[in-house]
Write an enzyme that holds these catalytic residues in place. Structure first.
Site, short mmCIF file in Angstrom:
data_model
loop_
_atom_site.label_atom_id
_atom_site.label_comp_id
_atom_site.label_asym_id
_atom_site.label_seq_id
_atom_site.Cartn_x
_atom_site.Cartn_y
_atom_site.Cartn_z
N LYS A 1 0.84 -1.21 0.00
CA LYS A 1 0.00 0.00 0.00
C LYS A 1 0.88 1.26 0.00
O LYS A 1 0.57 2.25 -0.67
CB LYS A 1 -0.93 -0.01 1.22
N LYS A 41 -0.74 11.52 6.01
CA LYS A 41 -0.40 10.38 6.90
C LYS A 41 0.30 9.27 6.11
O LYS A 41 1.32 8.74 6.52
CB LYS A 41 -1.71 9.90 7.54
#
Ligand code: NAP
Length: 293
Positions: free
Chosen positions: A173, A241
């Site tokens: 990811k 983030k």
């Protein structure tokens, strides 16, 4: 065959539609959220709400998480009133949140002591993919748990890859976000470049779509940039983030990622403008501001 009882925690942009898809597929769903606004659409569809992750874990065999960041996953799993407090042998937690690979591995080890298996299963495909059940799902963790989870993942995604051991899904990811963020920034530069040359940026996007510059990002995020429609989608603060996950991991490895570093600065600038809740295609606002567009 009896279907497993399924828990779901984290009912935001991604969690809500994926949880609804599990109900539509016939699973009994048990949900927890801090706010009743978040649980309401699910309880309306037949889910049962609980007042803590611990209470939910007492009844669910397989539990999905789709919360924001690493400390949130830690709190839901191992904090006060967390899942680990009512652990039952053989439970599987499928964490679809995007978080730090290193912490994922540590949490998986702590849960394994209680006979709970943690699969990291972050996704790509956005809200549209979550609604349509066509997400890309990148899974890390033991093969046996992956096989037990696969029928549920098949409801939610089309491209489901068991990447490797615990944390491998989160590494995949992070790779995804390196490509996505860099491409969003490149598309924002191209659209701004076209406009500054007094050329119709919509026509430029149309022309580029058929060649090597064509991509999902040019299609979806490029359209948002043309329309200046930045309703999320994927909130910039979450993309920030993710880029810090990439850069923190790279720092620990002594790895140089110049493109990701620059893109992170653009996202930082967007948050500095107070626009953290906008879709990350709003990066174009920073490029425009730097060039007085
Ligand atoms: P979101 O709309 O902000 O939803 C996050 C949800 O998590 C909220 O419902 C929130 O509950 C809940 N939550 C956060 N911290 C929690 C905690 N400590 N305890 C309990 N619940 C908590 O975010 P999202 O866009 O769905 O993203 C969820 C995850 O998927 C993130 O890790 C994100 O990076 C990732 N992701 C998002 C996309 C996308 O396109 N949006 C795509 C791929 C991956 P409350 O409502 O009570 O605040």
């Amino acid at each position: 065959m009896t279907l497993p009882q399924v828990g779901y925690i984290g009912l935001g942009i991604m969690g809500r539609p994926t949880a609804l898809n599990l109900i539509k597929a016939g699973y009994s769903l048990h949900v927890y959220a801090r706010r009743t606004e978040s649980t309401q659409p699910l309880t309306d569809a037949g889910a049962v709400a609980y007042d803590s992750p611990k209470a939910l874990a007492a009844v669910a065999d397989i539990i999905f998480l789709n919360v924001s960041d690493t400390p949130d996953v830690e709190q839901v799993l191992l904090g006060k009133g967390g899942i680990a407090e009512s652990a039952r042998q053989g439970q599987i937690v499928i964490d679809m949140s995007t978080i730090l690979p290193v912490q994922t591995r540590q949490m998986a080890l702590r849960l394994a002591e209680k006979d709970i298996t943690l699969l990291d299963a972050p996704v790509s495909g956005g809200e549209a993919g979550a609604i349509a059940g066509t997400l890309s799902i990148m899974v890390g963790g033991p093969q046996a748990a992956f096989e037990r989870a696969k029928p549920l993942l098949d409801v939610l995604g089309k491209n489901i890859v068991h990447v490797g051991e615990s944390g491998a899904g989160q590494v995949a990811k992070a790779c995804n976000q390196i490509v996505v963020a860099g491409t969003i920034a490149a598309v924002a530069e191209a659209i701004t470049f076209a406009r500054r040359n007094d050329v119709d940026a919509a026509k430029v996007r149309e022309a580029l779509m058929g060649g090597f510059a064509g991509s999902k990002i040019l299609e979806v995020h490029g359209k948002r940039m043309l329309d200046h429609d930045f309703k999320p989608g994927f909130k910039s603060r979450l993309h920030q983030k993710d880029m810090h996950i990439v850069l923190d991991t790279a720092r620990q490895l002594g790895l140089s990622l110049p493109i990701s570093s620059q893109t992170t600065q653009l996202i930082n600038g967007l948050l500095g403008l107070g626009e953290g809740e906008l879709d990350s295609s709003a990066i174009i606002k920073v490029i425009e501001r730097m060039s007085q567009q």
